[in-house]
Design a protein around this motif. Sequence first.
Motif, mmCIF file in Angstrom:
data_model
loop_
_atom_site.group_PDB
_atom_site.id
_atom_site.type_symbol
_atom_site.label_atom_id
_atom_site.label_comp_id
_atom_site.label_asym_id
_atom_site.label_seq_id
_atom_site.Cartn_x
_atom_site.Cartn_y
_atom_site.Cartn_z
ATOM 1 N N UNK A 179 53.595 48.039 53.454
ATOM 2 C CA UNK A 179 53.187 46.878 52.655
ATOM 3 C C UNK A 179 51.887 47.122 51.903
ATOM 4 N N UNK A 180 51.110 48.117 52.334
ATOM 5 C CA UNK A 180 49.772 48.329 51.788
ATOM 6 C C UNK A 180 49.658 49.566 50.908
ATOM 7 N N UNK A 181 50.715 50.359 50.836
ATOM 8 C CA UNK A 181 50.625 51.650 50.154
ATOM 9 C C UNK A 181 51.206 51.595 48.741
ATOM 10 N N UNK A 182 50.618 52.413 47.859
ATOM 11 C CA UNK A 182 51.251 52.695 46.575
ATOM 12 C C UNK A 182 50.951 51.757 45.437
ATOM 13 N N UNK A 183 50.013 50.826 45.582
ATOM 14 C CA UNK A 183 49.711 49.935 44.467
ATOM 15 C C UNK A 183 49.097 50.681 43.293
ATOM 16 N N UNK A 184 49.369 50.196 42.066
ATOM 17 C CA UNK A 184 48.819 50.846 40.874
ATOM 18 C C UNK A 184 47.717 50.020 40.215
ATOM 19 N N UNK A 185 47.599 48.739 40.606
ATOM 20 C CA UNK A 185 46.599 47.833 40.035
ATOM 21 C C UNK A 185 46.419 46.695 41.032
ATOM 22 N N UNK A 186 45.251 46.043 41.012
ATOM 23 C CA UNK A 186 44.990 44.975 41.982
ATOM 24 C C UNK A 186 44.467 43.722 41.291
ATOM 25 N N UNK A 187 44.875 42.564 41.821
ATOM 26 C CA UNK A 187 44.336 41.272 41.400
ATOM 27 C C UNK A 187 43.663 40.631 42.607
ATOM 28 N N UNK A 188 42.447 40.140 42.425
ATOM 29 C CA UNK A 188 41.756 39.421 43.498
ATOM 30 C C UNK A 188 41.301 38.069 42.971
ATOM 31 N N UNK A 189 41.427 37.046 43.783
ATOM 32 C CA UNK A 189 41.137 35.685 43.337
ATOM 33 C C UNK A 189 40.006 35.074 44.156
ATOM 34 N N UNK A 190 38.780 35.282 43.695
ATOM 35 C CA UNK A 190 37.641 34.667 44.358
ATOM 36 C C UNK A 190 37.540 33.174 44.085
ATOM 37 N N UNK A 191 38.333 32.707 43.122
ATOM 38 C CA UNK A 191 38.302 31.298 42.775
ATOM 39 C C UNK A 191 38.738 30.381 43.898
ATOM 40 N N UNK A 192 39.575 30.878 44.800
ATOM 41 C CA UNK A 192 40.030 30.037 45.911
ATOM 42 C C UNK A 192 38.879 29.683 46.839
ATOM 43 N N UNK A 193 37.777 30.458 46.782
ATOM 44 C CA UNK A 193 36.600 30.164 47.595
ATOM 45 C C UNK A 193 35.499 29.502 46.767
ATOM 46 N N UNK A 194 35.782 29.258 45.479
ATOM 47 C CA UNK A 194 34.803 28.592 44.631
ATOM 48 C C UNK A 194 33.943 29.516 43.796
#
Length: 418
Positions: free
Chosen positions: A328-343
Amino acid sequence: MAEIIVPELAESITEGTIAQWVKKPGDKVEKGEFIVELETDKVNAEIISEEAGILKEILAEEGDTVLVGAVIAIVEAGDAAATPTPTPTPTPAVEEAAPAPAVEAPKAAPAPVVVEESSSTERVIASPAARKLAREKGIDLASVSPVDPQGRVRVQDVAAHGTAPAAPAAKPAEAPKAATPAVDESRVTVEKMSRRRQTIATRLLDVKQSTAMLTTFNEIDMTNVMALRSRKKDQFQEKHDGTRLGFMSFFTKAVVAALKKYPYVNAQIVGNEIHLNNFYDVGVAVSTDDGLVVPVVRDCDRKNFAEIEDAIGGLAKKARDKKLQIADLQGGSFTITNGGVFGSLMSTPIMNGTQAAILGMHTIQKRPIAVGDEVQIRPMMYVALSYDHRIIDGKDSVGFLKTVKELLENPEDLLLES
């Protein structure tokens, strides 16, 4: 009799930490039964017994670091008795004492030395692997200076002690011991870092030190996306068996379209080569009690909005339940992170592993902006693209983020793109 061995979980995982023993010596064990939880830097793995019987001996304690392939317990076939518990106690004592005469043989009175070293060693808190290595090297565990603030001697401490010069090695290690009493426990809480937190810290530092990371920013008017989502969310949920329409599917689809337009943002450096990925496996950062993990949604270019929302929801649940697999954690080519959920209003996200870029989403905030010749209150989101300048030029990074902005501000175009 069967040995419980630390299994090979993935090529990048070479060791783990014993998180919890579910069984104790003398307990009955069924074939295939989960007996110990192993914490690695990526996932928690449940190790099972391959044979039914009695757990005769545990060779690694909770908190010990163990290598892949190491024997951590013994299961004795049959229903026999719960006498294994006292058996291990004398065994280490005899084994600990055995190297001492060999080291002290030239001296006149070896017997008292054996007793003294044995009692000294017994007072030391050490992992079984550390004790074994100390016996092999003829090292008195009492002379080893542990890195662990709790004073537990680990195999790494013994190895470091064995390779360093004997006299100077003991003296520099005095400093940490002197510093420990200085901590005022009424004012400071000392908490040992988990294996996962240590790994997160190491990898983020590696990324900062080994890449030419820059961040570019833009802002997105979320009016049209929010309006479309509001109009379609009930119909969407009914059509797709309860799947909710969130913002992540819109952002994922916009990212895929932008990656196709700017392929170097979907690349990585391997040695002296640039590998341009022709797949779109997008990692989605998920916060858990144990730290941040980034499970990967596969083939996002081939998934519709509902399939992306389902995949993200399923992976987030697995992460919170500690059920993620290595795959589930291997092989990603790009990442999205959403700090907005914490404000978070704005941040500079750090790239994930060997990837070339990461997109940071932030909280939606109503702000006055110019629309034509008027000032209007609009729901706005700052977005940030951190990227490796060794691969991606400023033109491509700005163009990528501008494409994401344009698609999200015109979601009908996004539907055509996908």
